[in-house]
Design a protein around this motif. Structure first.
Motif, short mmCIF file in Angstrom:
data_model
loop_
_atom_site.label_atom_id
_atom_site.label_comp_id
_atom_site.label_asym_id
_atom_site.label_seq_id
_atom_site.Cartn_x
_atom_site.Cartn_y
_atom_site.Cartn_z
N GLY A 173 0.80 -1.22 0.00
CA GLY A 173 0.00 0.00 0.00
C GLY A 173 0.83 1.27 0.00
N THR A 174 0.13 2.36 -0.15
CA THR A 174 0.75 3.68 -0.14
C THR A 174 -0.16 4.66 0.59
OG1 THR A 174 -0.28 4.31 -2.23
CG2 THR A 174 1.92 3.32 -2.36
N GLY A 215 -1.51 11.73 3.50
CA GLY A 215 -2.76 11.42 4.17
C GLY A 215 -2.67 10.04 4.82
N LEU A 216 -3.80 9.41 4.96
CA LEU A 216 -3.87 8.09 5.59
C LEU A 216 -3.17 7.03 4.76
CD1 LEU A 216 -7.58 8.05 6.79
CD2 LEU A 216 -5.54 8.28 8.20
N MET A 217 -2.56 6.11 5.46
CA MET A 217 -1.90 4.97 4.82
C MET A 217 -2.94 3.94 4.41
SD MET A 217 0.95 3.70 3.96
CE MET A 217 1.67 2.15 3.50
N ASP A 218 -2.86 3.47 3.19
CA ASP A 218 -3.65 2.34 2.72
C ASP A 218 -2.67 1.18 2.64
OD1 ASP A 218 -4.91 0.33 1.24
OD2 ASP A 218 -5.75 1.70 -0.22
N GLU A 219 -2.84 0.16 3.49
CA GLU A 219 -1.87 -0.94 3.57
C GLU A 219 -1.87 -1.83 2.34
OE1 GLU A 219 0.49 -1.19 5.72
OE2 GLU A 219 -0.16 -0.29 7.58
N GLY A 220 -2.88 -1.71 1.47
CA GLY A 220 -2.85 -2.41 0.21
C GLY A 220 -3.42 -3.81 0.26
N SER A 221 -2.65 -4.74 -0.30
CA SER A 221 -3.13 -6.11 -0.45
C SER A 221 -2.07 -7.10 -0.02
CB SER A 221 -3.53 -6.36 -1.91
OG SER A 221 -2.39 -6.23 -2.75
N PHE A 222 -2.47 -8.36 0.02
CA PHE A 222 -1.57 -9.46 0.35
C PHE A 222 -2.03 -10.66 -0.45
CE2 PHE A 222 0.48 -12.79 2.79
CZ PHE A 222 1.69 -12.19 3.14
N SER A 223 -1.11 -11.44 -0.98
CA SER A 223 -1.50 -12.63 -1.73
C SER A 223 -0.57 -13.78 -1.39
CB SER A 223 -1.49 -12.36 -3.24
OG SER A 223 -0.18 -12.10 -3.69
N THR A 276 0.61 -9.05 11.61
CA THR A 276 -0.81 -9.37 11.72
C THR A 276 -1.62 -8.24 11.09
OG1 THR A 276 -0.87 -8.40 13.94
CG2 THR A 276 -0.58 -10.80 13.80
N PHE A 277 -2.74 -8.63 10.49
CA PHE A 277 -3.62 -7.66 9.85
C PHE A 277 -5.00 -8.26 9.68
CE2 PHE A 277 -1.63 -10.13 6.48
CZ PHE A 277 -2.65 -10.36 5.57
N THR A 330 -7.45 -8.25 0.54
CA THR A 330 -7.31 -6.80 0.69
C THR A 330 -7.24 -6.50 2.18
OG1 THR A 330 -8.15 -4.64 0.00
CG2 THR A 330 -9.80 -6.29 0.62
N ILE A 331 -6.33 -5.62 2.54
CA ILE A 331 -6.08 -5.30 3.95
C ILE A 331 -6.96 -4.13 4.36
CG2 ILE A 331 -4.34 -4.50 5.60
CD1 ILE A 331 -2.23 -5.84 3.72
N THR A 332 -7.57 -4.25 5.54
CA THR A 332 -8.32 -3.14 6.11
C THR A 332 -7.68 -2.78 7.45
OG1 THR A 332 -10.49 -2.30 6.79
CG2 THR A 332 -10.09 -4.66 7.13
N GLY A 333 -7.42 -1.51 7.65
CA GLY A 333 -6.74 -1.08 8.88
C GLY A 333 -5.23 -1.19 8.73
#
Length: 145
Positions: A41-42, A61-69, A107-108, A132-135
């Motif tokens: 994320g960015t 602004g706020l960090m969007d942690e993005g994704s994980f696969s 952890t996420f 998709t990561i939230t938080g």
């Protein structure tokens, strides 16, 4: 040898469940994981330019942690893989954990976006599970680090 590289061999990815009645999640390891990638994320760029600026001014602004696969050899008899598939079908938000051989854990919370099945002649059934990561992602160093 001067390299300080760390082998990914021995890393573990787990899917969590939050027990009814509260408490921390209990994790089930997902078996047959071949590789992983993520935390891509960015932060949002905010334009703070005003009429007194001599060039563009920016804030983050706020960090969007993005994704994980994870890439896995598919076996739906594995409880971890079955939990991922069930989460995709129900759109449930779940806790996830990545543990690396150097003692770090990440952890996420997230959602399973896709769980496609791939196969072919002379091939192993496989999938790339997209989450998709939230938080925020929490990085925990090894004890004593």
């Amino acid at each position: 040898m001067t390299s300080t590289a760390i082998s990914a061999q021995g890393s573990k990815f787990s899917v969590g469940a939050v027990p009814e009645g509260g408490g921390g999640p209990t994790y089930t390891q997902v078996k047959n994981v071949k590789s992983f990638s993520g935390f891509d994320g960015t932060a949002t760029e905010l334009d703070a330019t005003d009429l007194d600026s001599t060039a563009k001014e920016k804030l983050l602004g706020l960090m969007d942690e993005g994704s994980f696969s994870i890439d896995i050899n598919t076996n739906m008899a594995d409880p971890g893989q079955a939990a991922l598939k069930a989460a995709q079908r129900s759109s449930a938000k779940l806790p996830f954990k990545l543990e690396t051989p150097d003692g770090y854990s990440y952890t996420f919370n997230g959602y399973v976006k896709s769980f496609p099945l791939q196969g072919g002649v002379d091939a192993i059934l496989a999938t790339t599970v997209q989450m998709t990561i939230t938080g925020s992602v929490t990085e925990t160093p090894p004890a004593g680090a």
